[in-house]
Scaffold this motif. Sequence first.
Motif, short mmCIF file in Angstrom:
data_model
loop_
_atom_site.label_atom_id
_atom_site.label_comp_id
_atom_site.label_asym_id
_atom_site.label_seq_id
_atom_site.Cartn_x
_atom_site.Cartn_y
_atom_site.Cartn_z
N SER A 1 0.81 -1.21 0.00
CA SER A 1 0.00 0.00 0.00
C SER A 1 0.85 1.27 0.00
O SER A 1 0.36 2.35 -0.32
N GLY A 2 2.12 1.12 0.41
CA GLY A 2 3.00 2.28 0.55
C GLY A 2 2.82 3.00 1.87
O GLY A 2 3.54 3.96 2.16
N ARG A 3 1.87 2.55 2.69
CA ARG A 3 1.60 3.23 3.95
C ARG A 3 2.61 2.84 5.03
O ARG A 3 3.15 1.74 5.03
N GLY A 4 2.81 3.77 5.96
CA GLY A 4 3.66 3.50 7.09
C GLY A 4 3.23 4.30 8.30
O GLY A 4 2.46 5.26 8.20
N ILE A 5 3.72 3.88 9.46
CA ILE A 5 3.49 4.58 10.73
C ILE A 5 4.82 4.71 11.45
O ILE A 5 5.57 3.73 11.57
N LYS A 6 5.09 5.91 11.95
CA LYS A 6 6.21 6.12 12.86
C LYS A 6 5.61 6.43 14.24
O LYS A 6 4.83 7.37 14.38
N MET A 7 5.98 5.61 15.22
CA MET A 7 5.43 5.76 16.56
C MET A 7 6.49 6.37 17.48
O MET A 7 7.62 5.91 17.53
N GLU A 8 6.09 7.42 18.22
CA GLU A 8 6.95 8.04 19.22
C GLU A 8 6.17 8.09 20.53
O GLU A 8 4.97 8.38 20.53
N THR A 9 6.85 7.86 21.64
CA THR A 9 6.18 7.89 22.93
C THR A 9 7.16 8.26 24.03
O THR A 9 8.37 8.06 23.88
N ASP A 10 6.64 8.81 25.12
CA ASP A 10 7.47 9.00 26.30
C ASP A 10 7.30 7.85 27.29
O ASP A 10 7.93 7.83 28.35
N ALA A 11 6.44 6.88 26.95
CA ALA A 11 6.27 5.71 27.80
C ALA A 11 7.54 4.85 27.76
O ALA A 11 8.23 4.82 26.74
N PRO A 12 7.83 4.13 28.83
CA PRO A 12 9.06 3.34 28.85
C PRO A 12 9.01 2.05 28.03
O PRO A 12 10.05 1.44 27.77
N ALA A 13 7.79 1.64 27.63
CA ALA A 13 7.66 0.36 26.94
C ALA A 13 6.48 0.39 25.99
O ALA A 13 5.65 1.30 26.02
N VAL A 14 6.43 -0.62 25.14
CA VAL A 14 5.28 -0.81 24.26
C VAL A 14 4.99 -2.31 24.18
O VAL A 14 5.91 -3.12 24.02
N VAL A 15 3.73 -2.67 24.37
CA VAL A 15 3.30 -4.06 24.14
C VAL A 15 2.85 -4.15 22.69
O VAL A 15 1.94 -3.42 22.26
N ILE A 16 3.50 -5.02 21.96
CA ILE A 16 3.14 -5.24 20.55
C ILE A 16 2.43 -6.57 20.45
O ILE A 16 2.96 -7.61 20.85
N TYR A 17 1.21 -6.52 19.94
CA TYR A 17 0.39 -7.72 19.77
C TYR A 17 0.02 -7.84 18.30
O TYR A 17 -0.50 -6.89 17.70
N THR A 18 0.31 -9.00 17.72
CA THR A 18 0.12 -9.19 16.28
C THR A 18 -1.21 -9.88 15.95
O THR A 18 -1.36 -10.44 14.87
N GLY A 19 -2.16 -9.83 16.88
CA GLY A 19 -3.49 -10.36 16.59
C GLY A 19 -3.51 -11.86 16.43
O GLY A 19 -4.35 -12.40 15.69
#
Length: 346
Positions: free
Chosen positions: A266-284
């Motif tokens: 699709s050519g789409r993308g996301i750049k994620m920025e956060t001040d949180a110390p962690a991220v839970v990534i769940y792939t469904g």
Amino acid sequence: MKRLFGELNGVPIYEYTLKNKRGTEFSALNYGAIVTRIVTENQFGEFQNICLGFHSLDDYLAYSPYFGAFVGRVAGRIRNGSFWLDGKHYDLVKNAGVHQLHGGRPNFSKTVFEVEETANSLIFSYKSPAFQNGYPGEVDVVMRYTLTEEDAWVIEYEADTDQPTLFNPTNHTYFNLSGDVKKSILKNELFVRSHAYACIDEELIPTGELREVFGTAFDFNEAKQIQSAILKGDPQMDLASGGLDHGFVLEHVRNQPDAILVDRDSGRGIKMETDAPAVVIYTGNTLTGDYTVFGDKIRPFSGITFETQSLPDAIHHPHFGDIVLRPGTPFYSKTIFRFFVNKARN
């Protein structure tokens, strides 16, 4: 702009929509602050929704995959649904066997919020009463969604309490950058700036071990297809039904994204920025059931979440960070999802 989406116990549920000059649209409900639609352009100039959701309130009430929801007071699982704080023991509402998940039931994802609209933001507010789902302290919660003219979705969380309590919220939006739920996220390329992840047990609860990612299937410090990581057959992924459902400890670099997701087709993308110390990534991995998402039957790997927060079950693992909210010390956290598109070349 808002429209009537349904009614819950006589209370109207509205869908609010923000739109910028680029044509990007962002929609959310006053119920659960649920993000229902994020419409962005692909490389061919087509606008499509890139998050999983439903067309009707009845479906949100009937099924609970936390599509798009504001989750809290505490995201993730708390082992045995209990904790000690300042010498006192608290028992929580248990909604995942003997454990608590995402703040119990009903949690923020089932709450009707007050909403204030501005030109480019939706501001959600709620007063969580003392001992809701077992948590001490009355908590005033304010959460803001902003859609910028530069195609960024900004989430800001704020909270105050009158008694010491726990607070570790997140947003549970599932992204599918293809705009087509029939296509999985397995070929998406993922980058995560992280040196370690939290190991889980067979009940998906962190064990307390932080394991280095380098040389493992969890190493996304160089972008790679999600399926290439899963095909390595790591036992930790086997515990999560063959995919990611893990907290990554982030290594923040000023003015640089903490994670990037790209869909080449699709050519789409996301750049994620956060001040949180962690991220839970769940792939469904466990997205199954007798229901459809925008007309297509749900299936595993239909979406991916980036749940920015402190690591789950932090109250039982001091090295995971402090999630205690105290009077006079307000909580604030900010996460930004920057949407971009790599245009097709003629």
